[in-house]
Design a protein around this motif. Sequence first.
Motif, mmCIF file in Angstrom:
data_model
loop_
_atom_site.group_PDB
_atom_site.id
_atom_site.type_symbol
_atom_site.label_atom_id
_atom_site.label_comp_id
_atom_site.label_asym_id
_atom_site.label_seq_id
_atom_site.Cartn_x
_atom_site.Cartn_y
_atom_site.Cartn_z
ATOM 1 N N ASP A 90 11.930 16.421 -1.185
ATOM 2 C CA ASP A 90 12.575 16.967 0.161
ATOM 3 C C ASP A 90 12.446 16.532 1.631
ATOM 4 N N PRO A 91 13.051 15.776 2.187
ATOM 5 C CA PRO A 91 11.493 15.295 3.933
ATOM 6 C C PRO A 91 11.162 16.637 4.182
ATOM 7 N N ALA A 92 11.598 17.796 3.584
ATOM 8 C CA ALA A 92 11.039 18.784 4.412
ATOM 9 C C ALA A 92 9.679 19.073 4.066
ATOM 10 N N TYR A 93 8.912 18.864 2.560
ATOM 11 C CA TYR A 93 7.906 18.935 2.155
ATOM 12 C C TYR A 93 7.053 18.155 2.952
ATOM 13 N N GLN A 94 7.895 16.505 3.178
ATOM 14 C CA GLN A 94 7.168 15.406 3.456
ATOM 15 C C GLN A 94 6.275 16.026 5.020
ATOM 16 N N ILE A 95 7.643 16.647 6.121
ATOM 17 C CA ILE A 95 6.823 17.165 7.244
ATOM 18 C C ILE A 95 6.636 18.486 7.231
ATOM 19 N N VAL A 96 5.894 19.173 6.377
ATOM 20 C CA VAL A 96 4.722 20.504 6.288
ATOM 21 C C VAL A 96 4.045 20.010 6.104
ATOM 22 N N ALA A 97 3.732 19.158 4.908
ATOM 23 C CA ALA A 97 2.085 18.992 4.323
ATOM 24 C C ALA A 97 1.827 17.950 5.830
ATOM 25 N N THR A 98 2.685 16.863 6.349
ATOM 26 C CA THR A 98 2.240 16.036 7.032
ATOM 27 C C THR A 98 1.326 16.854 8.735
ATOM 28 N N PHE A 99 1.822 17.764 9.315
ATOM 29 C CA PHE A 99 1.976 18.250 9.901
ATOM 30 C C PHE A 99 0.958 19.226 10.187
ATOM 31 N N GLY A 100 1.234 20.005 8.469
ATOM 32 C CA GLY A 100 -0.805 20.468 8.494
ATOM 33 C C GLY A 100 -1.768 19.576 8.273
ATOM 34 N N LEU A 101 -1.481 18.627 7.784
ATOM 35 C CA LEU A 101 -3.440 17.386 7.642
ATOM 36 C C LEU A 101 -3.764 17.137 9.271
ATOM 37 N N ALA A 102 -2.648 17.062 9.966
ATOM 38 C CA ALA A 102 -2.506 16.979 11.504
ATOM 39 C C ALA A 102 -3.155 17.507 12.246
ATOM 40 N N ILE A 103 -2.742 19.327 11.576
ATOM 41 C CA ILE A 103 -3.508 20.731 12.106
ATOM 42 C C ILE A 103 -4.547 20.303 12.166
ATOM 43 N N VAL A 104 -5.308 19.918 10.448
ATOM 44 C CA VAL A 104 -6.346 20.223 10.080
ATOM 45 C C VAL A 104 -7.216 19.321 11.209
ATOM 46 N N ILE A 105 -6.818 18.321 10.856
ATOM 47 C CA ILE A 105 -7.643 16.943 11.322
ATOM 48 C C ILE A 105 -7.659 17.437 12.923
ATOM 49 N N GLN A 106 -6.765 18.332 14.144
ATOM 50 C CA GLN A 106 -7.000 18.336 15.632
ATOM 51 C C GLN A 106 -8.156 19.463 15.702
ATOM 52 N N ASN A 107 -8.246 19.655 14.340
ATOM 53 C CA ASN A 107 -9.315 21.396 14.209
ATOM 54 C C ASN A 107 -10.809 21.343 14.025
ATOM 55 N N VAL A 108 -10.425 19.900 13.031
ATOM 56 C CA VAL A 108 -11.973 19.405 12.274
ATOM 57 C C VAL A 108 -12.881 18.801 13.469
ATOM 58 N N LEU A 109 -12.401 18.259 14.856
ATOM 59 C CA LEU A 109 -12.556 17.217 15.397
ATOM 60 C C LEU A 109 -13.104 17.537 16.626
ATOM 61 N N LEU A 110 -12.129 19.041 16.633
ATOM 62 C CA LEU A 110 -12.361 20.007 17.865
ATOM 63 C C LEU A 110 -13.717 21.089 17.619
ATOM 64 N N GLU A 111 -13.500 20.995 16.040
ATOM 65 C CA GLU A 111 -15.011 21.868 15.550
ATOM 66 C C GLU A 111 -16.354 21.166 16.234
ATOM 67 N N GLN A 112 -15.882 19.122 15.845
ATOM 68 C CA GLN A 112 -17.234 19.366 15.455
ATOM 69 C C GLN A 112 -17.410 18.276 16.444
ATOM 70 N N TYR A 113 -16.386 17.243 17.819
ATOM 71 C CA TYR A 113 -16.874 17.206 19.047
ATOM 72 C C TYR A 113 -16.549 17.946 20.034
#
Length: 288
Positions: A90-113
């Motif tokens: 179901d595309p809903a799972y793709q949206i949730v998973a990739t959106f979650g990955l995007a949030i993780v990346i943003q926060n890691v970058l914010l913490e690191q840089y």
Amino acid sequence: MQWVNAVVQGILLGGLYALLATGLSLAFGVMRLVNLAHGDLAILFAYLTVSITDAIGWNPLLSLLVVLPLAFVAGWLLQVLLYDRIVGVDPAYQIVATFGLAIVIQNVLLEQYSANTRRLDIGSFDEKSIRITNQLSIGWFPLITFVVAVAVLGALSLFIARTRLGRAIRATSDDPDAAELMGIAHKRIYALALAIALATVALAGVFIGVRTQFDPAAGPASLIFAFEAVIIGGLGSVWGTLAGGLVLGVAQTVGAQAQPGWGILVGHIVFLAVLAFKPTGLFGKATA
């Protein structure tokens, strides 16, 4: 001449958008994967280039010798470890998973840089241009970006059309179950496709970092531009991706020429117009 200059600059900007959209188009075309982390992955590789240039003092463009292989491996691992679980569901799972990955990346970058903006410095070459007339000049770096985008899309088109792996990718895209019966390991094809897609994302991310300032929250804007370029050109069309990027780039620069501040808005309006009057995109084909 000002309008001609706006169109020329839009074409060059469209090359960057097309390069950014290539990975998104490939991932959706092969795996039907809606990757909402696409823009954040581009910014992630821009920051990785920052770290490389700070650590060893390389020019950001030279750092691509390290960044692109890392992106290829990261794409393979990302598919195997995460995206294999959400492809074909179901595309809903793709949206949730990739959106979650995007949030993780943003926060890691914010913490690191931190939240400070960065830009990749390639020296005086960034300011050099070819002067055509007093009112028209073409920057060397935007021109190289456009040429690289065309070269990448051309190479990808030839790879998919002429090679054995390319035919396997097309077969897997059309019917993964039938491809599996023919001896094609579709999960390996998916991993290869995402590895190639992430390499193009990394390339686009570095070029974005050279062209403009970026911060950890810049990913969603990049995702929107890539998504619009793919939809305008037509899903599943390699050269449509280039056409979509060019249309979007020209719309933005012509809009900004008509009224400062209208550039992004006019690009969105053109995108909505394509959705309204030709939902399959300029080069897309309707399917039953």
